[in-house]
Scaffold this motif. Structure first.
Motif, short mmCIF file in Angstrom:
data_model
loop_
_atom_site.label_atom_id
_atom_site.label_comp_id
_atom_site.label_asym_id
_atom_site.label_seq_id
_atom_site.Cartn_x
_atom_site.Cartn_y
_atom_site.Cartn_z
N LEU A 1 2.70 44.06 21.95
CA LEU A 1 1.81 44.22 23.17
C LEU A 1 1.68 43.10 24.01
O LEU A 1 1.64 43.48 25.29
CB LEU A 1 0.25 44.77 22.80
N ILE A 2 1.75 42.12 23.66
CA ILE A 2 1.73 40.83 24.73
C ILE A 2 2.87 40.83 25.82
O ILE A 2 2.29 40.90 26.85
CB ILE A 2 1.70 39.50 23.83
N ILE B 1 0.65 43.33 17.73
CA ILE B 1 0.12 42.41 18.99
C ILE B 1 1.16 41.68 19.46
O ILE B 1 1.26 41.53 20.64
CB ILE B 1 -0.81 41.50 18.19
N ILE C 1 -0.29 42.95 13.25
CA ILE C 1 0.32 41.51 13.91
C ILE C 1 1.43 41.95 14.51
O ILE C 1 1.61 41.37 15.60
CB ILE C 1 0.75 40.63 12.64
#
Length: 381
Positions: A148-149, A145, A142
């Motif tokens: 990375l966004i 993520i 999580i």
């Protein structure tokens, strides 16, 4: 009324981490000195940098008044607003020099990617603090993520330099939170392999008609210029070569304040921003550079002490990430000016001109002071 004012002044004074503040004041004085030499006839930029330092100081002080627990309450809105702003940049951002990195809101032009240098480590530090009692592999997924966004959105602008900084600070939080070093070994091997292949096949990879696919043409050019800046000495390699010439011509003692020929004959490009270290090294020489490195070492050492004395996991993770952010800023900027790293838009902390960059550094310094001075309240009996 008098007692209230006295209490406010006492609280305002206690908000400062004085060792860190003294180091930052030394940087402000040195930065303004070098800026005066670098601006030449553009006195407005010198006054503008003075204004930027004042704004950054008050931002730092304001943030230092907050406690880490208060800061944690705004982390999620801060992160969400930052990501939405990056998305807005891609949809209807302002484009300059081939890059779309700004939002024009009429009276002001902002660069949301700068905000993410702080939003990302704050968000990840908050996330791991909330899950510290039962941390699982899924939590690292999580966190990846969440990292990375914004990284992908910044890459799309394109802004590789800022994206690398955001990724580095965010990854440091994930690593400090307990990511096993064994999981990093494959990445390290891949990285070494890629660098070795690039060096070996450089004559083929740097041909004008060779497409790197995963990189934009300007990013490919930066890598090839790093490998051999003499391939285009008056074009793409000009920045790197002039920076190296300026540093070398400073010698041991330097040419003296306001006496740098590379600077005042306008050979050094971007001499108030990305390449201000070349201006400094030419005029103050090797001894001046050693003094600057000592100052940066003191800054990083004080930040490291703040990491060690942090009373919460959120504070320790965030302070560690901000310390690494300072280090990456310093290493990347000096490295690109000396020709050992590609030229990217990374300022030299507390030296380069820039309102957004200085405010970001002021925010980071304020967060460090908040973490340093935080003392958890003792539970009542």
């Amino acid at each position: 009324m008098k007692n209230i004012l006295t209490q406010f002044l006492v609280r305002a004074i206690k908000a400062f981490d004085w060792p860190l503040l003294i180091i930052l004041l030394l940087f402000a004085g040195l930065g303004m000195l070098v800026m005066h030499s670098a601006v030449g006839e553009a006195e407005g930029r010198f006054l503008g940098q003075g204004r930027n330092f004042i704004i950054a100081f008050f931002v730092m002080w304001f943030v230092a008044l907050w406690t880490p627990s208060q800061i944690m309450k705004i982390v999620i809105p801060f992160y969400v607003i930052g990501c939405l702003s990056l998305l807005a940049v891609l949809l209807f951002g302002y484009t300059s020099k081939g890059a779309t990195r700004w939002l024009d809101i009429g009276f002001l032009r902002i660069q949301p990617s700068e905000m993410m240098k702080l939003c990302v480590p704050m968000m990840l530090a908050w996330y791991f603090d909330k899950h510290r009692s039962d941390l699982k592999i899924f939590d690292f997924f999580i966190a990846g993520i969440l990292l990375l966004i914004p990284f992908v959105l910044i890459i799309k602008q394109p802004d590789l330099g800022t994206a690398i900084l955001v990724f580095t600070t965010g990854f440091c939080v994930i690593y400090f939170a307990g990511l096993s070093f064994k999981l990093l070994t494959p990445l390290f091997i891949i990285g070494v392999t890629v660098i070795t292949l690039i060096l070996y096949y450089e004559p083929i990879l740097c041909q004008p008609d060779f497409d790197w696919v995963i990189l934009h043409d300007y990013q490919k050019t930066r890598v090839c210029t790093l490998l051999d800046p003499t391939l285009d000495p008056l074009g793409k390699g000009f920045h790197t070569l002039q920076g190296m010439i300026a540093i070398g011509s400073g010698g041991i003692y330097g040419k003296g304040y306001m006496q740098g020929t590379q600077t005042h004959l306008d050979f050094i490009p971007e001499q108030t921003t990305d390449f201000i270290y070349a201006v400094y090294a030419e005029e103050f020489g090797m001894y001046g550079s050693i003094f600057l490195l000592i100052l940066y070492t003191l800054l990083l050492a004080r930040c490291f002490v703040i990491v060690l004395k942090a009373k919460t996991q959120f504070g320790a993770l965030l302070a560690g990430a901000l310390t690494m952010m300072f280090f990456v800023y310093i290493f990347v900027n000096m490295g690109m000016v000396m020709g050992i790293l590609p030229v990217v838009g990374v300022p030299l902390p507390f030296m380069s001109y820039g309102g957004t960059a200085l405010v970001t550094l002021g925010l980071a310094s304020g967060l460090l002071m908040s973490i340093s001075n935080y003392k958890p309240s003792k539970p009542s009996n």
